[in-house]
Design a protein around this motif. Structure first.
Motif, PDB file in Angstrom:
ATOM      1  N   THR A  42     -16.586  -4.149   0.539  1.00  0.00           N
ATOM      2  CA  THR A  42     -16.746  -2.875  -0.204  1.00  0.00           C
ATOM      3  C   THR A  42     -15.522  -2.688  -1.074  1.00  0.00           C
ATOM      4  OG1 THR A  42     -15.695  -1.610   1.557  1.00  0.00           O
ATOM      5  CG2 THR A  42     -18.101  -1.862   1.644  1.00  0.00           C
ATOM      6  N   GLY A  43     -15.650  -1.900  -2.196  1.00  0.00           N
ATOM      7  CA  GLY A  43     -14.540  -1.649  -3.119  1.00  0.00           C
ATOM      8  C   GLY A  43     -13.591  -0.606  -2.565  1.00  0.00           C
ATOM      9  N   PRO A  44     -12.481  -0.324  -3.264  1.00  0.00           N
ATOM     10  CA  PRO A  44     -11.518   0.695  -2.817  1.00  0.00           C
ATOM     11  C   PRO A  44     -12.143   2.075  -2.803  1.00  0.00           C
ATOM     12  CG  PRO A  44     -11.046  -0.013  -5.053  1.00  0.00           C
ATOM     13  CD  PRO A  44     -12.096  -0.922  -4.546  1.00  0.00           C
ATOM     14  N   GLY A  45     -11.475   2.981  -2.084  1.00  0.00           N
ATOM     15  CA  GLY A  45     -11.962   4.349  -1.974  1.00  0.00           C
ATOM     16  C   GLY A  45     -11.524   5.216  -3.133  1.00  0.00           C
ATOM     17  N   VAL A  46     -11.517   6.514  -2.891  1.00  0.00           N
ATOM     18  CA  VAL A  46     -11.166   7.505  -3.923  1.00  0.00           C
ATOM     19  C   VAL A  46      -9.648   7.484  -4.124  1.00  0.00           C
ATOM     20  CG1 VAL A  46     -11.195   9.944  -4.531  1.00  0.00           C
ATOM     21  CG2 VAL A  46     -13.156   8.914  -3.344  1.00  0.00           C
ATOM     22  N   LEU A  47      -9.215   7.637  -5.390  1.00  0.00           N
ATOM     23  CA  LEU A  47      -7.786   7.663  -5.714  1.00  0.00           C
ATOM     24  C   LEU A  47      -7.089   8.764  -4.907  1.00  0.00           C
ATOM     25  CD1 LEU A  47      -5.418   6.674  -7.470  1.00  0.00           C
ATOM     26  CD2 LEU A  47      -6.079   8.443  -9.143  1.00  0.00           C
ATOM     27  N   ALA A  48      -6.017   8.350  -4.196  1.00  0.00           N
ATOM     28  CA  ALA A  48      -5.291   9.321  -3.374  1.00  0.00           C
ATOM     29  C   ALA A  48      -3.839   9.460  -3.805  1.00  0.00           C
ATOM     30  CB  ALA A  48      -5.358   8.897  -1.900  1.00  0.00           C
ATOM     31  N   SER A  49      -3.274   8.420  -4.431  1.00  0.00           N
ATOM     32  CA  SER A  49      -1.861   8.511  -4.824  1.00  0.00           C
ATOM     33  C   SER A  49      -1.599   7.577  -6.003  1.00  0.00           C
ATOM     34  CB  SER A  49      -0.942   8.127  -3.652  1.00  0.00           C
ATOM     35  OG  SER A  49      -1.108   6.761  -3.320  1.00  0.00           O
ATOM     36  N   ILE A  50      -0.521   7.909  -6.734  1.00  0.00           N
ATOM     37  CA  ILE A  50      -0.081   7.069  -7.859  1.00  0.00           C
ATOM     38  C   ILE A  50       1.408   6.810  -7.675  1.00  0.00           C
ATOM     39  CG2 ILE A  50       0.276   6.926 -10.352  1.00  0.00           C
ATOM     40  CD1 ILE A  50      -2.181   8.654 -10.737  1.00  0.00           C
ATOM     41  N   THR A  51       1.779   5.551  -7.759  1.00  0.00           N
ATOM     42  CA  THR A  51       3.201   5.177  -7.674  1.00  0.00           C
ATOM     43  C   THR A  51       3.673   4.709  -9.048  1.00  0.00           C
ATOM     44  OG1 THR A  51       2.933   4.486  -5.385  1.00  0.00           O
ATOM     45  CG2 THR A  51       4.889   3.676  -6.557  1.00  0.00           C
ATOM     46  N   VAL A  52       4.761   5.325  -9.529  1.00  0.00           N
ATOM     47  CA  VAL A  52       5.319   4.974 -10.844  1.00  0.00           C
ATOM     48  C   VAL A  52       6.624   4.214 -10.618  1.00  0.00           C
ATOM     49  CG1 VAL A  52       6.172   5.814 -13.056  1.00  0.00           C
ATOM     50  CG2 VAL A  52       4.256   6.989 -11.916  1.00  0.00           C
ATOM     51  N   VAL A  67       5.253   1.345 -15.057  1.00  0.00           N
ATOM     52  CA  VAL A  67       3.976   0.883 -14.506  1.00  0.00           C
ATOM     53  C   VAL A  67       3.488   1.888 -13.465  1.00  0.00           C
ATOM     54  CG1 VAL A  67       2.837  -0.959 -13.214  1.00  0.00           C
ATOM     55  CG2 VAL A  67       4.594  -1.513 -14.905  1.00  0.00           C
ATOM     56  N   ALA A  68       2.193   2.207 -13.516  1.00  0.00           N
ATOM     57  CA  ALA A  68       1.590   3.138 -12.553  1.00  0.00           C
ATOM     58  C   ALA A  68       0.519   2.398 -11.753  1.00  0.00           C
ATOM     59  CB  ALA A  68       0.990   4.332 -13.275  1.00  0.00           C
ATOM     60  N   VAL A  69       0.601   2.504 -10.429  1.00  0.00           N
ATOM     61  CA  VAL A  69      -0.364   1.860  -9.536  1.00  0.00           C
ATOM     62  C   VAL A  69      -1.049   2.937  -8.693  1.00  0.00           C
ATOM     63  CG1 VAL A  69      -0.675   0.222  -7.660  1.00  0.00           C
ATOM     64  CG2 VAL A  69       0.993  -0.251  -9.473  1.00  0.00           C
ATOM     65  N   GLY A  70      -2.377   2.987  -8.767  1.00  0.00           N
ATOM     66  CA  GLY A  70      -3.147   3.943  -7.972  1.00  0.00           C
ATOM     67  C   GLY A  70      -3.620   3.324  -6.663  1.00  0.00           C
ATOM     68  N   ARG A  71      -3.673   4.115  -5.611  1.00  0.00           N
ATOM     69  CA  ARG A  71      -4.147   3.642  -4.303  1.00  0.00           C
ATOM     70  C   ARG A  71      -5.050   4.703  -3.665  1.00  0.00           C
ATOM     71  NH1 ARG A  71      -0.962  -0.714  -2.775  1.00  0.00           N
ATOM     72  NH2 ARG A  71       1.019  -0.922  -3.935  1.00  0.00           N
ATOM     73  N   ASP A  72      -5.952   4.215  -2.796  1.00  0.00           N
ATOM     74  CA  ASP A  72      -6.769   5.173  -2.037  1.00  0.00           C
ATOM     75  C   ASP A  72      -6.038   5.531  -0.745  1.00  0.00           C
ATOM     76  OD1 ASP A  72      -7.021   3.041  -0.319  1.00  0.00           O
ATOM     77  OD2 ASP A  72      -9.126   2.622  -0.814  1.00  0.00           O
ATOM     78  N   ALA A  73      -6.699   6.275   0.107  1.00  0.00           N
ATOM     79  CA  ALA A  73      -6.049   6.778   1.322  1.00  0.00           C
ATOM     80  C   ALA A  73      -5.645   5.646   2.263  1.00  0.00           C
ATOM     81  CB  ALA A  73      -6.983   7.751   2.057  1.00  0.00           C
ATOM     82  N   GLY A 118      -6.771  14.545 -10.872  1.00  0.00           N
ATOM     83  CA  GLY A 118      -5.824  15.520 -10.320  1.00  0.00           C
ATOM     84  C   GLY A 118      -4.658  14.877  -9.600  1.00  0.00           C
ATOM     85  N   ILE A 119      -4.528  13.567  -9.662  1.00  0.00           N
ATOM     86  CA  ILE A 119      -3.488  12.849  -8.935  1.00  0.00           C
ATOM     87  C   ILE A 119      -2.395  12.427  -9.918  1.00  0.00           C
ATOM     88  CG2 ILE A 119      -2.977  10.943  -7.373  1.00  0.00           C
ATOM     89  CD1 ILE A 119      -4.922  13.063  -6.301  1.00  0.00           C
ATOM     90  N   SER A 120      -1.135  12.501  -9.522  1.00  0.00           N
ATOM     91  CA  SER A 120      -0.035  12.083 -10.401  1.00  0.00           C
ATOM     92  C   SER A 120       1.072  11.458  -9.564  1.00  0.00           C
ATOM     93  CB  SER A 120       0.523  13.281 -11.189  1.00  0.00           C
ATOM     94  OG  SER A 120       1.101  14.229 -10.319  1.00  0.00           O
TER      95      SER A 120
END
Length: 680
Positions: A42-52, A67-73, A118-120
Motif C-alpha cells: 500500500t502507498g504512504p498515508g496522509v501527510l502528517a509532517s514536513i521537514t525542511v 529541501v522539504a520532505v513530507g511524511r505520514d504518521a 495545512g502542514i508546514s
C-alpha cells in the motif's frame, strides 16, 4: 502494506539526505517490492509532517537550496509540492526553495517555511557579515596649507553596507604629501588639487580621498621684466608675482613705486614711462604688498631700428589676386621708428610693386616669408598662401578597393582645379550602385552580397563628383572545430539538468561529472540519458575542445558587438564582445545564399535574450554558434537557433524553444515550462 525490509532501508537512508539518495531508494524499492509476498503493498498515508533542511549559516546575498520532505504518521515519505515562504525575514526565497540571504546580519529562527495543505515545516538561517567590498576614507575632500597635517580615517563595509573590521594600509597615490601608518597625512610644498591621492587599502579593496594643498603666506615678490631696456619716453607694463616659501603663487594686489629714478609709474597698474635721462636705474621699479617688496632695474637708452613687421601676415589670395602690404619699423623697446622700405619677393608666389602692392601668380601653395620689406640691414617678411581656382575634379581613394562582406573602409576625396591644384572640399558621400552603405564621413560598410560594384562610392561637391569601384568578397571562416560525440546531445551539463513541466528534448542528454536529473517526467527525453558515464565524460571532452576552438577564432575589429543585437541583420562571420550579448527583438542571420555559411558569436560573459533568431538566404541553425563565457538565458517565449556552448550554465525560461543544442560545460541546464529542444 509496506514490506518491512523496505521500511528499514527507507528509514536508514532518509535522515542521511533524501535528495542525494533518492535514486538509490527508488532503485531498491523496485527490487524489494518484487520480493514482497503475494499480499501486495500500500502507498504512504496522509501527510502528517514536513521537514525542511538544512539549518545553515551563510553570508549576505549568498544562496542556499532548501529541501522539504513530507511524511505520514508512520514516517513514510509523502510526495509534496510545497509552497515556500520566508516568515521571519533574513532574505527571499524562490518557488523552488532557492533562498537568497539579505543584507542585514542576524539569526532568523524558523524563517524558511515549506507548507502543503495545512502542514508546514521550517528551518533557521544565520546571516553573517559579508566580505569587504568598499572602503570609505574621511575627510574627503580635505583642504590644507603646505606642510599642514590631517589625520584620515578609513571604514570598511561589505556589499550590504555593514561595517567590516579591517586594518588599512595607507599610501599616497598621486602626490601632494606623505602619510604615516596611522593615516596621518603631511602636506608637501606644491599647492594643487591631488585627486584621490590618499589611499587606504586592504587586500584588493581600496578607498581614496582628495587633498587640496593651498599656498602659505606671502614670502617673496618677483617683478618682471627685470632688467628692462626702454627708449626715452618708452613705456613698459611691469607685473608682480607673489609666492610663498614653497614657491607657490600667492595672489596679491601690489602698490607700485619708483625708488631710484628713471621715470614714473602708475601706482595701481604698474605701467612705467621712461624719462628723458638715459642710464641704468638699479632696482628702481618696486612692487609692495604688506611688508614684502620686489624690484626691477630699468635701462633707458636712445633707440635704433631693430625690427620690421610686415602686414598682413599671412595673406591669403586666389591665383592672380592682389594685396597691399605695409611695413612698420620698431626699436628694441618696440617703439615705432619711421622707415621707407624697399619691397621684394624672395620665395616666388607672385610679384610686388614699389608701394607694396603684391599680385599673386598662377601657382598655388604656401610661399613662406616671400614678401620682404628692407631698411638698411633690417628686414621683415610675410607669408602668402595662394589658393586654387574653381573645383574641376574629385578623386576618390582607394580605387578600386576590395572588402569582405561586412568589412569597412574609410574613403577620402581630393578636389582639384583645372590646373590640378588641390581645392578644399567637404564632399557628400553616397552609394550609387549598391554593394554596401557609406556614412557622412566616408566610412563604407560592405553588404552581404558579393560582387564588383562599379563606381558605386561617390563623393559630390556642388555639381562635381568622383567615384570608386568596390569589390565585395564573401567571408571565409576558419574551420569550425566539430562537436564530436557531443553532437548527439540536445542537452549537456556539468552538474545537473532540471525541468518543471511540458519539456520535450528530442535528442540524447548527458551529464558529467554530475549525475542529477529532475523533472523527467513530466518532461520527456526521446533519446538516451548518459549520467556520469563514459559516454558523458567523452562528450564533455569533445565539448571542451569545440568550445576552445570557437573561443580561439579571430574576430575582426569591425565585428565588435557594441550594442543589443536585436533589430540587426548579420552576414556570416565571427562577432565578439568582451562583455555580454543581449538580443531584444529579432536578430536576422543572412546566409547570402550559402547553406554552409557559419555564424559565430563570442560572448566574454553572458548571453541574455528577449527575442528571436530568424534565418534567411540559406542560413541554417546547425551553422550558428554561441560561445558564452559564463551563462546563457533564453528569455520567455524566445524562439532561438544555434548551438549554445556555455562555460557555466544555460536556462530556458517558460515557452522558450531552441533549434540547436544547450551544452553547458561546468554548470546546470534548467528548463521552465513548455520548452522544446530539437537538434538542427
Amino acid at each position: 502494506m509496506r514490506h518491512p525490509t523496505f521500511t528499514r532501508i527507507w528509514q536508514a537512508l532518509v535522515p542521511a539526505g533524501i535528495t542525494a539518495r533518492l535514486a538509490v531508494v527508488l532503485a531498491l524499492s523496485g527490487a524489494l517490492f518484487a520480493a514482497c509476498d503475494v499480499h501486495g503493498t500500500t502507498g504512504p498515508g496522509v501527510l502528517a509532517s514536513i521537514t525542511v533542511t538544512p539549518n545553515v549559516t551563510m553570508g549576505i546575498s549568498t544562496t542556499q537550496q532548501f529541501v522539504a520532505v513530507g511524511r505520514d504518521a508512520e514516517g513514510a515519505v509523502v510526495s509534496i509540492s510545497p509552497t515556500w515562504s520566508v516568515v521571519a525575514s533574513g532574505g527571499t526565497i524562490a518557488s523552488g526553495g532557492l533562498f537568497t540571504a539579505g543584507v542585514l546580519p542576524g539569526t532568523y529562527t524558523a524563517t524558511i517555511m515549506a507548507a502543503s495543505g495545512g502542514i508546514s515545516g521550517t528551518a533557521s538561517v544565520v546571516v553573517i557579515v559579508g566580505t569587504l567590498t568598499t572602503i570609505t576614507v574621511s575627510p574627503n575632500p580635505q583642504s590644507m596649507a603646505i606642510n599642514g597635517t590631517q589625520a584620515f580615517t578609513a571604514v570598511g563595509r561589505d556589499g550590504g553596507g555593514n561595517i567590516v573590521a579591517m586594518i588599512p594600509t595607507w599610501s599616497v597615490a598621486s602626490g601632494g604629501g606623505t602619510i604615516g601608518l596611522g593615516g596621518l597625512f603631511t602636506a608637501g610644498t606644491l599647492a594643487a588639487t591631488f585627486t584621490n591621492t590618499v589611499t587606504a587599502s586592504n587586500g584588493t579593496v581600496s578607498g581614496t580621498a582628495t587633498v587640496t594643498v593651498t599656498p602659505g603666506p606671502l614670502a617673496t615678490i618677483t617683478v618682471t621684466p627685470n632688467p628692462d631696456s626702454l627708449l626715452i619716453n618708452g613705456t613698459q607694463l611691469f607685473t608682480a608675482v607673489g609666492r610663498d616659501a614653497g614657491g607657490n603663487v600667492v595672489a596679491i594686489v601690489p602698490a607700485w613705486s619708483v625708488v631710484a629714478g628713471g621715470g614714473s609709474i602708475v601706482a595701481g597698474s604698474g605701467l612705467f614711462t621712461a624719462g628723458a635721462l638715459t642710464g641704468s636705474f638699479p632696482n628702481t621699479v618696486r612692487a609692495t604688498s604688506g611688508l614684502i617688496t620686489g624690484n626691477a632695474t630699468v635701462v633707458v637708452s636712445a633707440g635704433v631700428l631693430a625690427t620690421i613687421t610686415v602686414s598682413p601676415n599671412p595673406a591669403n589670395l586666389l591665383t592672380s589676386g592682389a594685396q597691399l602690404f605695409t611695413a612698420v619699423g620698431r626699436d628694441a623697446g618696440n617703439n615705432i621708428l619711421p622707415i621707407t622700405p624697399v619691397w621684394s619677393v624672395v620665395a616666388a608666389g607672385g610679384s610686388i610693386a614699389a608701394n607694396g602692392l603684391f599680385t599673386a601668380g598662377g601657382t598655388t601653395g604656401a610661399f613662406v616669408n616671400t614678401v620682404r620689406a628692407t631698411s638698411g640691414l633690417i628686414f621683415g617678411s610675410a607669408t602668402v598662401n595662394v589658393a586654387a581656382g574653381a573645383l574641376a575634379t574629385i578623386t576618390v581613394s582607394p580605387n578600386p578597393d576590395t572588402l569582405l562582406a561586412g568589412g569597412t573602409r574609410l574613403f577620402t576625396a581630393v578636389g582639384r582645379d583645372a590646373l590640378n591644384n588641390i581645392v578644399p572640399i567637404t564632399p557628400v558621400w553616397s552609394v550609387t550602385a549598391s554593394g554596401g552603405l557609406i556614412s557622412g564621413g566616408g566610412l563604407f560598410t560592405a553588404g552581404v552580397v558579393s560582387g564588383t560594384f562599379v563606381n558605386t562610392v561617390r563623393a559630390t561637391s556642388g555639381l562635381i563628383f568622383g567615384t570608386a569601384t568596390m569589390t565585395v568578397n564573401p567571408i571565409v571562416l576558419p574551420p569550425i572545430v566539430p562537436l564530436g560525440t557531443a553532437a548527439l546531445n540536445g542537452i549537456m551539463a556539468g552538474t545537473a539538468v532540471t525541468c518543471i513541466t511540458g519539456g520535450l528534448i528530442s535528442a540524447d542528454v548527458a551529464i558529467s561529472p554530475g549525475n542529477t536529473i529532475t523533472g523527467f517526467g513530466p518532461c520527456v527525453i526521446t533519446g538516451t540519458q548518459h549520467l556520469a558515464d563514459a559516454v558523458a565524460l567523452t562528450a564533455q571532452g569533445d565539448l571542451t575542445t569545440a568550445y576552445n576552438g570557437l573561443f580561439g577564432l579571430p574576430c575582426p575589429p569591425a565585428n565588435a558587438i557594441v550594442a543589443d543585437l536585436g533589430g540587426t541583420t548579420k552576414a556570416a562571420g565571427v562577432y565578439c564582445t568582451a562583455s555580454g550579448i543581449g538580443v531584444t527583438g529579432t536578430l536576422t542571420l543572412d546566409g547570402g545564399g550559402d547553406p554552409n555559411a557559419n555564424f559565430v558569436f563570442q560572448a566574454g560573459t553572458s548571453l541574455i535574450t528577449a527575442g528571436n533568431v530568424v534565418l534567411i538566404n540559406g542560413a541554417q541553425a546547425k551553422n550558428v554558434w554561441w560561445q558564452v563565457g559564463t551563462s546563457a538565458t533564453l528569455g520567455t517565449a524566445s524562439q532561438w537557433k544555434g548551438n549554445i556552448l556555455a562555460l557555466t550554465s544555460i536556462t530556458l525560461v517558460d515557452n522558450a524553444n531552441l533549434i540547436g543544442r544547450a551544452l553547458a560545460r561546468n554548470g546546470a541546464v534548467s528548463l521552465g515550462t513548455n520548452n522544446t529542444i530539437t537538434l538542427p
